[in-house]
Design a protein around this motif. Sequence first.
Motif, PDB file in Angstrom:
ATOM      1  N   ARG A  72      21.802  43.095  66.407  1.00 41.10           N
ATOM      2  CA  ARG A  72      20.785  43.709  65.555  1.00 41.10           C
ATOM      3  C   ARG A  72      21.239  45.054  65.001  1.00 41.10           C
ATOM      4  O   ARG A  72      20.960  45.408  63.867  1.00 41.10           O
TER       5      ARG A  72
ATOM      6  N   PRO B 268      17.552  50.887  60.188  1.00 42.75           N
ATOM      7  CA  PRO B 268      18.427  49.733  59.950  1.00 42.75           C
ATOM      8  C   PRO B 268      19.505  50.067  58.919  1.00 42.75           C
ATOM      9  O   PRO B 268      19.249  50.790  57.947  1.00 42.75           O
TER      10      PRO B 268
ATOM     11  N   TYR C  88      20.938  47.895  57.002  1.00 41.78           N
ATOM     12  CA  TYR C  88      20.724  47.047  55.827  1.00 41.78           C
ATOM     13  C   TYR C  88      19.243  46.716  55.730  1.00 41.78           C
ATOM     14  O   TYR C  88      18.601  46.368  56.730  1.00 41.78           O
ATOM     15  N   THR C  89      18.694  46.819  54.520  1.00 46.26           N
ATOM     16  CA  THR C  89      17.282  46.507  54.301  1.00 46.26           C
ATOM     17  C   THR C  89      17.085  45.363  53.314  1.00 46.26           C
ATOM     18  O   THR C  89      15.943  44.981  53.038  1.00 46.26           O
ATOM     19  N   ARG C  90      18.149  44.828  52.785  1.00 50.39           N
ATOM     20  CA  ARG C  90      18.092  43.687  51.870  1.00 50.39           C
ATOM     21  C   ARG C  90      19.231  42.720  52.193  1.00 50.39           C
ATOM     22  O   ARG C  90      20.244  43.112  52.776  1.00 50.39           O
TER      23      ARG C  90
ATOM     24  N   SER D  99      20.217  41.922  56.573  1.00 50.49           N
ATOM     25  CA  SER D  99      18.871  42.374  56.904  1.00 50.49           C
ATOM     26  C   SER D  99      18.060  41.238  57.515  1.00 50.49           C
ATOM     27  O   SER D  99      17.382  41.417  58.542  1.00 50.49           O
ATOM     28  N   LYS D 100      18.120  40.070  56.913  1.00 49.55           N
ATOM     29  CA  LYS D 100      17.389  38.920  57.455  1.00 49.55           C
ATOM     30  C   LYS D 100      17.890  38.572  58.850  1.00 49.55           C
ATOM     31  O   LYS D 100      17.095  38.253  59.752  1.00 49.55           O
TER      32      LYS D 100
ATOM     33  N   LYS E 223      16.645  40.957  61.605  1.00 49.93           N
ATOM     34  CA  LYS E 223      15.234  40.753  61.939  1.00 49.93           C
ATOM     35  C   LYS E 223      15.023  39.503  62.802  1.00 49.93           C
ATOM     36  O   LYS E 223      14.068  39.440  63.584  1.00 49.93           O
TER      37      LYS E 223
END
Length: 558
Positions: free
Chosen positions: A439, A532, A534-536, A540-541, A544
Amino acid sequence: MTDDKRRRYSAPVVDGIGKAPSRAMLRAVGFTDGDFDKPQVGIASTWSQVTPCNVHINGLAEHAARGADQAGGKSVIFNTITVSDGIANGTEGMKYSLVSREVIADSLETVAGCQGFDGLVAVGGCDKNMPGCLIGLARLNRPSVFVYGGTILPGQGHTDLISVFEAVGAHAKGDLSLIEVKQVEEVAVPGPGSCGGMYTANTMASAIEALGMSLPGSSAQNAVSEEKAADCEAAGAAVLKLLEADIKPRDIMTREAFENAITVVIALGGSTNAVLHLIAMAHTVDVPLTLDDFTRIGQRVPVLADLRPSGHYMMSELVAIGGIQPLMKTLLEADLLHGGCLTVTGETLAENLAKVAPYPDQQNIIHALDKPIKATSHLRILRGNLAPDGAVAKITGKEGTFFRGRARVFASEEEATAGIMDGTVVAGEVLVIRYEGPRGGPGMREMLTPTSAIMGRGLGQDVALITDGRFSGGSHGFVVGHITPEAQLGGPIALVEDGDEIVIDAEADTIELRIPEAELRARRDAWRAPPPRYTRGVLSKYAKAVSSASLGAVTDGD
């Protein structure tokens, strides 16, 4: 609608007047009238020019298709992705490596589920291809065979890719010139095939053969060889037999089969990544497999193979003396394998091994059971106040089994590598590389670049490295990875400071941060999770969705 049970998935796609549009589309890709009555066999190819591990797999996929067609099926070749750990290591791009396992599984499931393939052959070459393909095949649970793309041949002077990584470290120390590094670079990777030692690719290929999901011998063949082409054709034909007998992955991938895979990985001195991937594969078929199973099995299984990275020989040299089949027969005769497990041949493991000849008398690669390289497993599951949920160490014994040192803390792989190369890291230290977990990284990068730099600088016996990331199968030295909980989740590794004493005991299987409990609590109260990275996008996926490394870093729920 047909009553042919071999066509339970393809018949709804192509049978009847209502499916004329589907048949029209398939005629355009080569189907004829007779093909619509045959079981459809999807051939999942991981071909790519991205890496030598996979550059030849288009030809292997065609051999598998030929085998399926000649056995009475209708083959359809499709592709999935691959990435190259060896190329991406030490860069931000390496964060996509473990993610690719999930993408491969998802894409294989997506194509086969949509197109209605009745059975499958998956051909994989690089590290994440293998568990990715197996997870996809297991989700579908249709008659399937996995084929390994095969090992690369040694480079000139008995070199391989790890030789190049370590040459870079040797240059930083001053032992090799730029010209000498380039000379190693030019010859170490001579052609197609997966990395040449008992690194992750060869480890996972061996594990899958022991699991029963590859034909006997598939894991130990040279990438470019008549034997590998024949293996692919046989795999295509085998799917038709599996369809006839209605044998599916869940019939093969049992608890006992996973124990066989673990046993073989230990005997071969295989990669720590096998722990991560086997747990993830078992999760897919609802087989309870935990870190503790590796400890339990490892107490009675010795390390027998003198293979790189910690040993001397390469996979191609093991191929030349018979591969892993004689080793498996030895383990079976010692009651270390479950012989009754079903395999993709339609027969049991014991039946497959019945006529296997022993290794030649004059060979030094596989040691006798009574003269092991290490009497118990090299894969050590450590716990303690630094890793309450577990960590995975690769301790062959050559590094020693105990290390006490002062922490040198880095927040990323790049920072650690720079510290090793510029001499900041010195003997007696425990390198702590954190925020590299599934993560936090995200993606749980391999630490091949820093471990190779340590070896190249001659510090292999003098420093330890711990991380919430993971290691390449090519890594060696006193290394501990998969530390859980990871730093991003506030695990104790996030609380370590420069100069803290760390004690690692690979006999007692413990890893401890030696500071007062009150100090640890104070640091925990003061800690805040970093945002985080990375947010895109896919990283990112993944961040999460991904679970703990101790649970296999799966993305479809715990």
